[in-house]
Each structure stands twice: as C-alpha cells, then as structure tokens.
Motif scaffolding. Structure first.
Motif, short mmCIF file in Angstrom:
data_model
loop_
_atom_site.label_atom_id
_atom_site.label_comp_id
_atom_site.label_asym_id
_atom_site.label_seq_id
_atom_site.Cartn_x
_atom_site.Cartn_y
_atom_site.Cartn_z
N TYR A 201 40.38 31.79 53.44
CA TYR A 201 38.96 31.59 52.81
C TYR A 201 38.86 32.01 51.42
O TYR A 201 38.25 31.15 50.67
N LEU A 202 39.50 33.11 51.20
CA LEU A 202 39.34 33.60 49.88
C LEU A 202 40.28 33.10 48.70
O LEU A 202 39.81 33.00 47.75
N GLY A 203 41.47 32.66 49.29
CA GLY A 203 42.59 32.16 48.39
C GLY A 203 41.90 31.29 47.20
O GLY A 203 41.82 31.52 45.90
N PRO A 204 41.18 30.09 47.69
CA PRO A 204 40.62 29.12 46.89
C PRO A 204 39.54 29.59 46.02
O PRO A 204 39.06 29.18 44.68
N LEU A 205 38.51 30.56 46.35
CA LEU A 205 37.55 30.87 45.86
C LEU A 205 38.08 31.74 44.47
O LEU A 205 37.51 31.84 43.65
N VAL A 206 39.35 32.36 44.67
CA VAL A 206 39.59 33.40 43.84
C VAL A 206 40.31 32.51 42.66
O VAL A 206 39.98 32.85 41.38
N VAL A 207 40.95 31.33 42.95
CA VAL A 207 41.36 30.49 41.93
C VAL A 207 40.29 29.89 41.26
O VAL A 207 40.17 29.66 40.09
N GLU A 208 39.42 29.44 41.70
CA GLU A 208 37.94 29.05 41.33
C GLU A 208 37.52 30.19 40.05
O GLU A 208 37.13 29.54 39.15
N ARG A 209 37.46 31.30 40.67
CA ARG A 209 37.26 32.16 39.58
C ARG A 209 37.92 32.50 38.64
O ARG A 209 37.50 32.95 37.45
N LEU A 210 39.13 32.34 38.68
CA LEU A 210 40.27 32.42 37.47
C LEU A 210 39.89 31.34 36.65
O LEU A 210 40.11 31.77 35.28
N ASP A 211 39.55 30.24 37.01
CA ASP A 211 39.66 28.78 36.34
C ASP A 211 38.22 29.16 35.50
O ASP A 211 38.17 28.39 34.42
N ASN A 212 37.27 29.47 36.25
CA ASN A 212 35.94 29.29 35.70
C ASN A 212 35.14 30.68 36.12
O ASN A 212 34.31 30.46 37.14
N PRO A 213 35.35 31.55 35.39
CA PRO A 213 34.74 32.98 35.73
C PRO A 213 33.28 32.70 35.59
O PRO A 213 32.69 32.32 34.61
N GLY A 214 32.62 33.76 36.38
CA GLY A 214 31.20 33.97 36.38
C GLY A 214 30.81 35.28 36.21
O GLY A 214 31.81 36.24 35.92
N ASP A 215 29.65 35.85 36.28
CA ASP A 215 29.23 37.17 36.48
C ASP A 215 29.30 37.70 37.71
O ASP A 215 28.90 38.84 37.64
N ASP A 216 29.87 37.12 38.63
CA ASP A 216 29.97 37.81 40.14
C ASP A 216 30.95 38.78 40.34
O ASP A 216 31.89 38.88 39.53
N LEU A 217 30.93 39.47 41.37
CA LEU A 217 31.93 40.53 41.48
C LEU A 217 33.31 39.98 41.80
O LEU A 217 34.27 40.50 41.33
N LEU A 218 33.38 38.80 42.36
CA LEU A 218 34.79 38.30 42.62
C LEU A 218 35.41 37.89 41.18
O LEU A 218 36.59 38.15 41.07
N SER A 219 34.66 37.36 40.31
CA SER A 219 35.18 36.95 38.96
C SER A 219 35.50 38.30 38.65
O SER A 219 36.60 38.15 37.65
N VAL A 220 34.78 39.42 38.49
CA VAL A 220 35.07 40.86 37.77
C VAL A 220 36.66 41.09 38.43
O VAL A 220 37.45 41.54 37.84
N LEU A 221 36.76 41.20 39.91
CA LEU A 221 37.86 41.41 40.37
C LEU A 221 39.00 40.61 39.97
O LEU A 221 40.22 41.00 39.62
N ALA A 222 38.85 39.20 39.99
CA ALA A 222 39.81 38.33 39.61
C ALA A 222 40.29 38.33 38.25
O ALA A 222 41.38 38.33 37.96
N HIS A 223 39.31 39.11 37.23
CA HIS A 223 39.81 39.24 35.99
C HIS A 223 40.95 40.28 35.99
O HIS A 223 41.74 40.34 34.86
N GLY A 224 40.88 41.22 36.92
CA GLY A 224 41.87 42.30 37.18
C GLY A 224 43.29 41.53 37.34
O GLY A 224 44.58 42.40 36.66
N GLU A 225 43.44 40.42 37.61
CA GLU A 225 44.60 39.66 37.74
C GLU A 225 45.19 39.25 36.34
O GLU A 225 46.32 39.24 36.10
N LYS A 226 44.13 38.93 35.64
CA LYS A 226 44.55 38.28 34.17
C LYS A 226 44.97 39.18 33.31
O LYS A 226 45.86 39.30 32.47
#
Lengths: 407, 86
Positions: A201-226
C-alpha cells in the motif's frame, strides 16, 4: 512466607490488573528476572528514569540485537517469519541508537513540536464533536469504537495524507500488528501478513511523495530518503510506525482516561467545573494513573550493575514498567489516587530521555479535547457493562470495548 | 529585534529550563549545541546563554517536546519564547 511470584504475564488476573502484580515486584524485587521469558523487569520510577537516560548502556536495537528466540515462545515453523518481522520492526527509528537515531528522529521531530501540533487542535475538536453528535443521536456509545479509535486514526491518516476511504483497512492492519505484544504461538502470521499489505500500500504513496512532495508527514519522511538518512525500506517501515504509534496508544489514553473519570465521580465533577482550565493537568493524570503503554524493552549493551547490586548481563533483555513506575510512592504522593490537579506530575507514560515519545504532544492534545468535550456535553457517564476486559498484551493497556450511557 | 540585527548587536538572553517538565530528550542540544548541554541527571542545562544566535535558541525551545524552555530578553524581561502544551 511470601508466595512465589508468577512468571506468566498473560494470566487473566495480571492482564486485568497489572498494578497489583507489578506493584508487588516494585516493593519486593524491583530488579526482577523473569525466568519464563528470560527477561529483566525494572519497576521503580528512579531506576526507570536512570535507565532511559543512559542509552549508551541500554540499547534500543532490541529486535536486531536479541540473540535469543522470541519470548513468549512461537511456533518453530514460524522462525522464518520472525526474521522478516524483526527486520521490518527493526527498521523503526525507535529501534536505533545514536548516532543513527538522532538523525532519523530529526527528520520528523519538528513536525511534532508543540507549536506545530497546536495548529491541529481545531480539526481534532471538530472531529470529536462530529462523533459525539452521532453518539448522542444513538443515545449510547462504545467509547472505544465510536470515539477513541476514529479520532486519532483520522488525524494521523490526514497527517500522512492517506485518503479517508482507506481508514478501515489501515485500522485492521494496525490491529494485526499489535500481535507483536501478545503471547499467541502463531502470532507471527497475522503480523507478517499486515506488514506485507502495508508495504504494498505504502510503496507507491512514497514514490508519489518523492516525485511530488507536499507538506504532509509522509512527504517529510520521504524527504529523509533524499537527504540519505533513510533507505526506501526504512521510509516505508517508519510510515507504518507513525501510523501505528500515531493512533493505537491514544486509543488507550482516551478509553483508560474516560474509565478513570467514570470510576472517580468526585474528580469528574471537579473537572466539569472548568474543563478548559483543567483539561491539561487532568490529561496528565489520566496518562499517569492508567498509562496507555505498560512496558517498553531495551537490551543491555554491556554488563550493568543496578542499584541493589544485581547485574544485567550484556545482551540480556529488559522491560521497564511504566505502569508501576507511575505509581511509585517514592515519586508520587498517594499514587493510587486519581487526582486531576496533581502537580508536579512528571510521569513516564511517554518514557523519558532521548527516546521520549515523538507523538506525545499530539496524544496530549487529542486526550485533552476528548475529555473536555465529554465533560462539556454530559452530566455523568455510566458504564453499560459490569465487566471491562483487557487485551492480553504485555505492552499495551487496552480495553476491548467501553460501552457507556449518560444523563 | 530587527533594529538590533541591523546594528549587528545580539540581545542578551535569559534562558530557563523547567525541571518539572524536562525529560532529557536532549533535542535542545541538537538545535543549539553551544547553548545547551546535559547535566548529571541527563537533563538540559544552559551552559552558555550566548553560545548560539538567538534564532537557534528559539528553534531549540520550539522543538522541546515538553515546552520546558523559556527564553527572555535579559535586559527588558520581554518574553521571546514560551509554550505550554500541558
């Protein structure tokens, strides 16, 4: 002669009333070795605080480090699943020590600071009132099902940017993950299944946030990968951690706190006189008196001699007991009393030290507003059952349901 | 504040830690490492109120999970940061 201390922590009496069991340990054997689980239990307030403030002696990497098979025991055929489960749970940032831990925590720490959390208060209030409107129409409610579950689940799902329609699915998988604190011999199966579904479930959502970050918590977390702090797998695992920890424990806060108020009508009446002013100290007392989490684990990084002379050997497992520390008479005057004006109230419901609960402020805010709304709406709440049953968990203090009526 | 900044002068800060709240989360030390340290109890203490720029001190106070840090202008008494989340 004193009776021997029972080692089985899943017996009905220990599950229903952990305070008597762990209170006795605190008085008689505060650094206690449980032979059945091959695990130390630390029950005094001072020892618990000392232990949590010395992370160099007591590692959080329990799952990765533990050389022993899981306790309580599991089916031998599930040992492969256990490896998968411990690898996944072992990726939670709370399962790391410094220096990795502090870098991983900093990625999300600011998101949860008191000032940032305060901006969520209006949403929390709205959600609570919507749920209580529905309950009032019905004329009764199960505090667990109708209030305590939906409030924190909705808020954390919204923070993570997960669609509303996914909430029942997320709740069900979260419940399966809670088997980690239980004793069933086949518990690795539901846990593994939930992890796999959440990863998908989460895999694709994380990819989405990496490509197109918002201000949500998942984007904040995904930024940690960058920034190279998290791997992709760690982002996914920690999103699960935030989802799970972001609501499960608050469910217990709201249920246990409501139950404490029902059982202490004098404190309920006192609270009703000024809920806005009292909601903060009252929530602290709810957290202390019947804490959402009962025990937390560590593993000794070296041989450590405790006060009193017992030695916790290197790589031995330790559980520190919040439920007994928060009722330690050496720290809290009249600890068995539920007193919403208690101050100071430096309880350890959120732990202490560098691993102090990341979401503490959010949990507090949700608890405060839930108790306030109940007090502002209802003259008195009554249990609609004589029998409150608790989940057979070593970790969580969770009622199975909390049916109430009011007038 | 802007006036002082333009003049290149830093205000003197009075920073206090409330020990009825501090849980030793130690994030203050991360956000303003020259201002905050940990004492023998592993709780926060102010080792040098002028150790870091004011912005970093405010950032540290803001990120204290239990709102234990208060920041004031040492000369005027103006409160620059205080929170009360519980």
């Amino acid at each position: 002669m004193a009776t021997a201390i029972n080692y089985d922590l899943f017996t009905h009496d220990v599950v229903q009333d952990p305070y008597t069991y762990f209170g006795r340990l605190r008085e008689e054997d505060p650094v206690h070795f449980n032979e059945l689980y091959e695990m130390w239990f630390i029950t005094r307030y001072d020892d618990l605080v000392w232990l949590t403030r010395h992370p160099e002696l007591f590692s959080n990497a329990v799952l990765k480090t533990d050389p022993k098979p899981p306790a309580p025991a599991i089916e031998e055929s599930d040992l492969g699943l256990y490896e998968f489960v411990r690898d996944f749970f072992g990726s939670f940032f709370i399962q790391y020590d410094r220096p990795e831990h502090v870098d991983m925590r900093k990625v999300v720490h600011h998101y949860f600071n008191p000032k940032a959390m305060e901006s969520w208060r209006p949403l929390v209030v709205d959600v609570i009132h919507g749920l209580l409107d529905e309950a009032e129409e019905k004329g009764s409610m199960d505090v667990m099902h109708d209030l305590a579950v939906p409030v924190p689940l909705l808020v954390i799902a919204q923070m993570l940017g997960m669609p509303n329609r996914d909430r029942p699915f997320l709740r069900q998988l979260s419940e399966q993950l809670l088997f980690i604190g239980r004793g069933e011999r086949d518990r690795m199966k539901p846990i593994t299944e939930a992890i796999q579904e959440l990863q998908e479930y989460l895999g694709p959502l994380v990819v989405e946030r990496l490509d197109n970050p918002g201000d949500d918590l998942l984007s904040v977390l995904a930024h940690g990968e960058k920034t190279g702090v998290y791997t992709r797998d760690q982002v996914v695992a920690n999103a699960v951690l935030l989802l799970l920890a972001g609501h499960e424990t608050t469910i217990n806060l709201i249920c246990n706190g409501t139950l404490s108020f029902i059982r202490h009508p004098d404190q309920w009446n006192l609270f009703k006189q000024d809920p806005v002013k009292l909601m903060k100290p009252a929530t602290e007392e709810c957290l202390r008196y019947d804490s959402p989490v009962k025990t937390i684990t560590r593993i000794a990084s070296e041989d450590v001699e405790m006060r009193g002379g017992k030695v916790l050997g290197k790589e031995e497992r330790i559980r520190w007991v919040i439920s007994s520390a928060n009722r330690d008479p050496e720290k809290f005057p009249e600890p068995e009393k539920f007193e919403i004006n208690r101050y100071p109230n430096l309880h350890v419901a959120f732990g202490s030290g560098i691993h102090h609960c990341l979401g503490a402020t959010l949990a507090r805010l949700e608890g405060q507003e839930a108790f306030r709304a109940l007090a502002e709406r209802f003259d008195s709440l009554h249990l609609a059952t004589d029998n409150i049953e608790y989940q057979p968990s070593i970790t969580f203090r969770s009622v199975k349901s909390l049916p109430v009526t009011w007038n | 504040m802007d006036y002082d900044k333009e003049r290149g002068m830093a205000r003197n800060l009075k920073i206090t830690v409330d020990y009825n709240r501090c849980v030793g989360n130690a994030m203050c030390e991360q956000y303003a490492p020259n201002t905050f340290g940990l004492n023998d109890e592993r709780q926060s203490y102010v080792k040098d109120p002028a150790g870091d720029p004011e912005e970093m001190v405010i950032e540290a106070a803001t990120n204290c999970p239990v709102s234990a840090i208060k920041v004031e202008d040492a000369d005027t008494g103006e409160v620059l940061f205080v929170e009360e989340n519980f």
